[in-house]
Design a protein around this motif. Structure first.
Motif, PDB file in Angstrom:
ATOM      1  N   UNK A 117       8.257  13.994  -9.369  1.00  0.00           N
ATOM      2  CA  UNK A 117       9.574  13.714  -8.798  1.00  0.00           C
ATOM      3  C   UNK A 117       9.839  12.211  -8.851  1.00  0.00           C
ATOM      4  N   UNK A 118      11.099  11.844  -8.605  1.00  0.00           N
ATOM      5  CA  UNK A 118      11.451  10.434  -8.501  1.00  0.00           C
ATOM      6  C   UNK A 118      10.839   9.865  -7.224  1.00  0.00           C
ATOM      7  N   UNK A 119      10.606   8.560  -7.196  1.00  0.00           N
ATOM      8  CA  UNK A 119      10.002   7.964  -5.994  1.00  0.00           C
ATOM      9  C   UNK A 119      10.907   8.123  -4.782  1.00  0.00           C
ATOM     10  N   UNK A 120      12.232   8.185  -4.989  1.00  0.00           N
ATOM     11  CA  UNK A 120      13.128   8.362  -3.848  1.00  0.00           C
ATOM     12  C   UNK A 120      13.066   9.786  -3.287  1.00  0.00           C
ATOM     13  N   UNK A 121      12.450  10.703  -4.041  1.00  0.00           N
ATOM     14  CA  UNK A 121      12.345  12.093  -3.596  1.00  0.00           C
ATOM     15  C   UNK A 121      10.951  12.452  -3.089  1.00  0.00           C
ATOM     16  N   UNK A 122      10.107  11.459  -2.917  1.00  0.00           N
ATOM     17  CA  UNK A 122       8.754  11.697  -2.404  1.00  0.00           C
ATOM     18  C   UNK A 122       8.812  12.290  -1.001  1.00  0.00           C
ATOM     19  N   UNK A 123       7.911  13.198  -0.707  1.00  0.00           N
ATOM     20  CA  UNK A 123       7.786  13.765   0.639  1.00  0.00           C
ATOM     21  C   UNK A 123       7.217  12.677   1.556  1.00  0.00           C
ATOM     22  N   UNK A 124       8.088  12.106   2.388  1.00  0.00           N
ATOM     23  CA  UNK A 124       7.672  10.975   3.207  1.00  0.00           C
ATOM     24  C   UNK A 124       6.600  11.363   4.215  1.00  0.00           C
ATOM     25  N   UNK A 125       6.673  12.603   4.720  1.00  0.00           N
ATOM     26  CA  UNK A 125       5.648  13.039   5.679  1.00  0.00           C
ATOM     27  C   UNK A 125       4.273  13.112   5.003  1.00  0.00           C
ATOM     28  N   UNK A 126       4.248  13.534   3.744  1.00  0.00           N
ATOM     29  CA  UNK A 126       2.991  13.528   2.991  1.00  0.00           C
ATOM     30  C   UNK A 126       2.519  12.096   2.750  1.00  0.00           C
ATOM     31  N   UNK A 127       3.459  11.205   2.510  1.00  0.00           N
ATOM     32  CA  UNK A 127       3.131   9.789   2.328  1.00  0.00           C
ATOM     33  C   UNK A 127       2.519   9.221   3.601  1.00  0.00           C
ATOM     34  N   UNK A 128       3.135   9.498   4.740  1.00  0.00           N
ATOM     35  CA  UNK A 128       2.614   9.014   6.020  1.00  0.00           C
ATOM     36  C   UNK A 128       1.210   9.572   6.277  1.00  0.00           C
ATOM     37  N   UNK A 176       0.839  -1.202   0.000  1.00  0.00           N
ATOM     38  CA  UNK A 176       0.000   0.000   0.000  1.00  0.00           C
ATOM     39  C   UNK A 176       0.872   1.249   0.000  1.00  0.00           C
ATOM     40  N   UNK A 177       1.919   1.249   0.824  1.00  0.00           N
ATOM     41  CA  UNK A 177       2.810   2.406   0.896  1.00  0.00           C
ATOM     42  C   UNK A 177       3.499   2.650  -0.449  1.00  0.00           C
ATOM     43  N   UNK A 178       3.912   1.575  -1.113  1.00  0.00           N
ATOM     44  CA  UNK A 178       4.567   1.723  -2.412  1.00  0.00           C
ATOM     45  C   UNK A 178       3.607   2.311  -3.449  1.00  0.00           C
ATOM     46  N   UNK A 179       2.357   1.841  -3.433  1.00  0.00           N
ATOM     47  CA  UNK A 179       1.378   2.369  -4.377  1.00  0.00           C
ATOM     48  C   UNK A 179       1.087   3.836  -4.157  1.00  0.00           C
ATOM     49  N   UNK A 180       0.921   4.223  -2.890  1.00  0.00           N
ATOM     50  CA  UNK A 180       0.659   5.638  -2.575  1.00  0.00           C
ATOM     51  C   UNK A 180       1.873   6.483  -2.935  1.00  0.00           C
ATOM     52  N   UNK A 181       3.075   5.991  -2.641  1.00  0.00           N
ATOM     53  CA  UNK A 181       4.297   6.733  -2.963  1.00  0.00           C
ATOM     54  C   UNK A 181       4.424   6.961  -4.467  1.00  0.00           C
ATOM     55  N   UNK A 182       4.094   5.931  -5.251  1.00  0.00           N
ATOM     56  CA  UNK A 182       4.159   6.079  -6.706  1.00  0.00           C
ATOM     57  C   UNK A 182       3.188   7.149  -7.190  1.00  0.00           C
ATOM     58  N   UNK A 183       1.982   7.162  -6.634  1.00  0.00           N
ATOM     59  CA  UNK A 183       0.992   8.174  -7.020  1.00  0.00           C
ATOM     60  C   UNK A 183       1.460   9.576  -6.626  1.00  0.00           C
ATOM     61  N   UNK A 184       2.021   9.719  -5.422  1.00  0.00           N
ATOM     62  CA  UNK A 184       2.525  11.028  -4.989  1.00  0.00           C
ATOM     63  C   UNK A 184       3.680  11.498  -5.865  1.00  0.00           C
TER      64      UNK A 184
END
Length: 206
Positions: free
Chosen positions: A162-173, A148-156
């Motif tokens: 941005x690249x998936x490694x540059x996703x805002x983790x706080x927004x992901x959480x 689930x986290x990977x899917x949401x991160x990809x959408x964000x």
């Protein structure tokens, strides 16, 4: 130990048996995978014969279904930006970038990120962990949570360009919590081992 292999299901009279286990086979070799399918079914028939004779209540039991493919517990593991260790799991280590949790352990976003490949996320039992850590954490619920986290991160990442490694983790959480998930970034009912140890020491000192 037989009693611990049988798991109840919602269906009356139907139980699930998480067996047999077969060691010494290589999940990367087609020959061994084929051997596991044949050998596993032989084991299942032997188990049914055994429980009919030895376990009360199983006298008339029969097999309803068998997994379509033998489950492989461990083969290759990702080398990610962070490698989970057995100590991380045992100590219930908290991570600022935690995006999934098991029963009482937490996975940082970095364990989904390959070291040298951009825009790829690896979730589930192949995630970045030592062999010993993976044996303790390959359970279905945390694997689903990582997915689930990977899917949401990809959408964000797509939304932000941005690249998936540059996703805002706080927004992901925050997004995961809004969806009813528990990314493990906030203190919950499962106490941190270091915090619990400090609490016990304080009580003993008092």
């Amino acid at each position: 130990s037989w009693g611990y292999w049988w798991l109840k299901t919602p269906l009356p009279g139907v139980v699930w048996c998480n067996c047999p286990h077969m060691a010494g086979l290589d999940g990367l070799k087609p020959e061994d995978l084929t051997r596991a399918e044949v050998q596993g079914r032989k084991h299942i028939h032997a188990v049914v014969d055994f429980v009919r004779e030895k376990l009360p209540g199983f006298e008339q039991c029969y097999v309803i279904d068998v997994a379509p493919q033998t489950g492989v517990r461990q083969t290759r593991l990702l080398e990610g930006e962070y490698v989970m260790t057995k100590d991380d799991l045992a100590q219930r280590t908290r991570f600022d970038d935690s995006i999934a949790r098991g029963r009482d352990y937490y996975m940082p976003y970095r364990v989904l990120l390959p070291k040298q490949i951009d825009n790829l996320l690896v979730a589930g039992r192949h995630y970045s962990a030592t062999s010993q850590a993976q044996k303790m954490s390959r359970e279905i619920p945390p694997c689903m949570a990582m997915g689930e986290a990977a899917g949401v991160a990809a959408a964000l990442a797509l939304d932000a360009g941005v690249r998936v490694r540059d996703v805002d983790v706080h927004a992901l959480q925050k997004t995961l919590r809004a969806q009813g998930a528990d990314p493990g970034d906030q203190t919950g009912r499962n106490a941190d081992v270091p915090s619990l140890a400090a609490h016990i020491q304080n009580r003993e000192a008092a």
